[in-house]
Motif scaffolding. Structure first.
Motif, PDB file in Angstrom:
ATOM      1  N   SER A 204      15.110   5.141 -30.423  1.00  0.00           N
ATOM      2  CA  SER A 204      13.828   5.471 -30.893  1.00  0.00           C
ATOM      3  C   SER A 204      13.775   4.484 -32.198  1.00  0.00           C
ATOM      4  CB  SER A 204      13.152   6.364 -31.244  1.00  0.00           C
ATOM      5  OG  SER A 204      14.018   7.207 -32.092  1.00  0.00           O
ATOM      6  N   ILE A 205      15.010   4.324 -33.406  1.00  0.00           N
ATOM      7  CA  ILE A 205      14.953   3.837 -34.410  1.00  0.00           C
ATOM      8  C   ILE A 205      15.088   2.186 -34.175  1.00  0.00           C
ATOM      9  CG2 ILE A 205      16.566   3.410 -36.439  1.00  0.00           C
ATOM     10  CD1 ILE A 205      17.416   6.186 -36.434  1.00  0.00           C
ATOM     11  N   ASP A 206      15.829   1.751 -33.212  1.00  0.00           N
ATOM     12  CA  ASP A 206      16.022   0.492 -32.716  1.00  0.00           C
ATOM     13  C   ASP A 206      14.515  -0.303 -32.226  1.00  0.00           C
ATOM     14  OD1 ASP A 206      18.524   0.230 -33.171  1.00  0.00           O
ATOM     15  OD2 ASP A 206      19.077   0.467 -31.135  1.00  0.00           O
ATOM     16  N   PHE A 207      13.751   0.644 -31.455  1.00  0.00           N
ATOM     17  CA  PHE A 207      12.624   0.503 -30.897  1.00  0.00           C
ATOM     18  C   PHE A 207      11.496   0.108 -32.354  1.00  0.00           C
ATOM     19  CE2 PHE A 207       8.300   1.412 -29.169  1.00  0.00           C
ATOM     20  CZ  PHE A 207       8.173   0.661 -28.269  1.00  0.00           C
ATOM     21  N   ALA A 208      11.455   1.207 -33.140  1.00  0.00           N
ATOM     22  CA  ALA A 208      10.687   1.134 -34.506  1.00  0.00           C
ATOM     23  C   ALA A 208      10.894   0.083 -35.154  1.00  0.00           C
ATOM     24  CB  ALA A 208      10.689   2.348 -35.073  1.00  0.00           C
ATOM     25  N   GLY A 209      12.374  -0.287 -35.591  1.00  0.00           N
ATOM     26  CA  GLY A 209      12.795  -1.358 -36.179  1.00  0.00           C
ATOM     27  C   GLY A 209      12.371  -2.739 -35.703  1.00  0.00           C
ATOM     28  N   ALA A 210      12.535  -2.854 -34.467  1.00  0.00           N
ATOM     29  CA  ALA A 210      11.966  -4.107 -33.698  1.00  0.00           C
ATOM     30  C   ALA A 210      10.356  -4.234 -33.760  1.00  0.00           C
ATOM     31  CB  ALA A 210      12.398  -3.994 -32.165  1.00  0.00           C
ATOM     32  N   LEU A 211       9.712  -3.257 -33.767  1.00  0.00           N
ATOM     33  CA  LEU A 211       8.438  -3.690 -33.690  1.00  0.00           C
ATOM     34  C   LEU A 211       7.878  -3.885 -35.070  1.00  0.00           C
ATOM     35  CD1 LEU A 211       6.772  -0.574 -31.703  1.00  0.00           C
ATOM     36  CD2 LEU A 211       6.875  -3.030 -31.180  1.00  0.00           C
ATOM     37  N   LEU A 212       8.294  -3.329 -36.266  1.00  0.00           N
ATOM     38  CA  LEU A 212       8.180  -3.735 -37.535  1.00  0.00           C
ATOM     39  C   LEU A 212       8.513  -5.081 -37.808  1.00  0.00           C
ATOM     40  CD1 LEU A 212       7.064  -2.605 -40.106  1.00  0.00           C
ATOM     41  CD2 LEU A 212       9.267  -1.733 -40.842  1.00  0.00           C
ATOM     42  N   GLU A 213       9.765  -5.518 -37.244  1.00  0.00           N
ATOM     43  CA  GLU A 213      10.235  -6.812 -37.698  1.00  0.00           C
ATOM     44  C   GLU A 213       9.896  -8.058 -37.013  1.00  0.00           C
ATOM     45  OE1 GLU A 213      14.418  -6.529 -37.909  1.00  0.00           O
ATOM     46  OE2 GLU A 213      14.488  -4.705 -39.131  1.00  0.00           O
ATOM     47  N   GLU A 214       9.386  -7.697 -35.671  1.00  0.00           N
ATOM     48  CA  GLU A 214       8.928  -8.560 -34.712  1.00  0.00           C
ATOM     49  C   GLU A 214       7.380  -8.647 -34.667  1.00  0.00           C
ATOM     50  OE1 GLU A 214      10.805 -10.706 -33.046  1.00  0.00           O
ATOM     51  OE2 GLU A 214      12.784  -9.874 -33.700  1.00  0.00           O
ATOM     52  N   VAL A 215       6.648  -7.816 -34.796  1.00  0.00           N
ATOM     53  CA  VAL A 215       5.129  -7.831 -34.735  1.00  0.00           C
ATOM     54  C   VAL A 215       4.468  -7.066 -35.682  1.00  0.00           C
ATOM     55  CG1 VAL A 215       5.136  -8.156 -32.154  1.00  0.00           C
ATOM     56  CG2 VAL A 215       5.262  -5.814 -32.877  1.00  0.00           C
TER      57      VAL A 215
END
Length: 396
Positions: free
Chosen positions: A346-357
């Motif tokens: 879930s940390i990867d998922f949250a980090g990806a959303l913050l940085e990508e979109v």
């Protein structure tokens, strides 16, 4: 340099929700268009009548120390609130006003725990529960709650978790992060177990006014006198009255428990803010219509968010009955690669959303539930729509 700092203090982990919120705010300050789903506070302003009461307190010179447990007007207003809203009879000697509900919980744990006493906590849990237990020299014991059971305790699991060191149990209804609201029959089972085993119940009811559909908030302390004596109710002004920054919480319990909690507070923070106390008297005694207006907005936003999340491939969620959060299940996304990024947790998922979109939400790992992320709908409907569209585009 080795400063030889406290081992206990160093064992406490920082709040992930506050970290996410701080990072999102920092990005916004740089001009980045971030949609934040991490907020644990209403996006509404404090109602005007409460604002005016705070201003009047300053103008009237009510800016000095008060009695540690709070001004009598406020403790009486809290008692009236318990009678009006919960049909509970308390006297001012049963009430302690503190600097936020989190402070009330810390006081309660410090008053009842001895070193190595165990406190049962539902998983998923509010991020501060385990850390507050550890700060009070206790041991947090997690009991897994399942999505298919509405993220609620099952008494069979409580029986399995019980040891001769079990001192207390956390009950959070309506719940952060799951939005769970316990029904009377479920509370009766938990109360029976607690009374039979002489276990304290720390009943966190800070979201009590934010319930939806056919849900009703019931305080476990109302069930009988025995469970009332074992219950420490935690509540405050932050969520329902949009007063997070005023730092105003209160606890209700047996007078012997409150006496110890008050002694502790007298040597730590003394009284809560005098200005916030006078404003809270108006909040509890004054016009309640703004609270209902906010609740209706939250309900509309919840309905949209739940429908949209369940329409996005890879995500799913149950409709919460209270608070202002949705726990979205991301188990179908974990293990996949999206935009060249491997989503392991879930940390990867949250980090990806913050940085990508540029979407900020809280990873479920912060709540002990890595298959989920928490989204707050304490945000405008326009922002909710835009943020969820970004998440959908990212997953596509």
């Amino acid at each position: 340099m080795d400063f030889n700092l406290s081992r206990k203090a160093k064992s406490i982990t920082p709040s992930v929700t506050l970290e996410i919120t701080a990072k999102a705010k920092a990005m916004k300050s740089e001009g980045i268009d971030v949609i934040g789903f991490g907020a644990g506070e209403p996006d509404f302003n404090t109602p005007k009548n409460i604002q005016n009461a705070g201003i009047k307190a300053i103008e009237d010179g009510n800016t000095r120390y008060t009695a540690t447990p709070g001004i009598m007007e406020l403790r009486k207003a809290v008692c009236d609130k318990f009678k009006r809203d919960n049909d509970l009879d308390y006297k001012p000697e049963n009430i302690l006003v503190s600097s936020g509900a989190k402070h009330s919980i810390y006081n309660a744990l410090s008053a009842i725990l001895n070193p190595e006493d165990e406190v049962i906590i539902p998983n998923p849990y509010w991020v501060s529960y385990p850390e507050l237990v550890k700060l009070a020299d206790g041991v947090p014991v997690e009991v897994k709650t399942l999505e298919e059971n509405g993220f609620k305790y099952k008494v069979e699991d409580l029986k399995k978790a019980l040891t001769d060191k079990t001192k207390a149990i956390f009950l959070n209804s309506p719940s952060n992060p799951t939005g769970t609201v316990y029904e009377r029959e479920e509370l009766e089972e938990i109360a029976k177990w607690a009374v039979e085993n002489n276990i304290f119940v720390i009943s966190d009811e800070i979201y009590e006014k934010l319930v939806y559909d056919d849900a009703n908030h019931i305080s476990i302390a109302t069930l009988n006198d025995k469970i009332k004596d074992l219950t420490i109710i935690i509540n405050g002004m932050s969520k329902a009255y949009a007063m997070t920054g005023w730092r105003m919480g209160f606890a209700a319990a047996h007078k012997e428990i409150i006496k110890v909690m008050t002694n502790l507070q007298s040597h730590s923070t003394s009284n809560a803010s005098s200005i916030s106390q006078y404003a809270s008297v108006e909040g509890l005694n004054g016009d309640q219509s703004p609270i209902e207006e906010m609740r209706k907005h939250f309900e509309d936003r919840r309905n949209y968010m739940v429908d949209k999340i369940n329409s996005i491939e890879g995500l799913s969620c149950k409709k919460p009955k209270g608070a202002f959060y949705v726990m979205a299940n991301i188990s179908e996304v974990k293990g996949k690669e999206i935009k060249g990024r491997k989503i392991n947790d879930s940390i990867d998922f949250a980090g990806a959303l913050l940085e990508e979109v540029n979407v900020a939400l809280v990873p479920g790992k912060a709540f002990g539930a890595d298959d989920y992320v928490r989204l707050s709908y304490a945000n405008s409907l326009d922002n909710i729509k835009e943020g969820l569209n970004r998440i959908e585009d990212f997953l596509k």
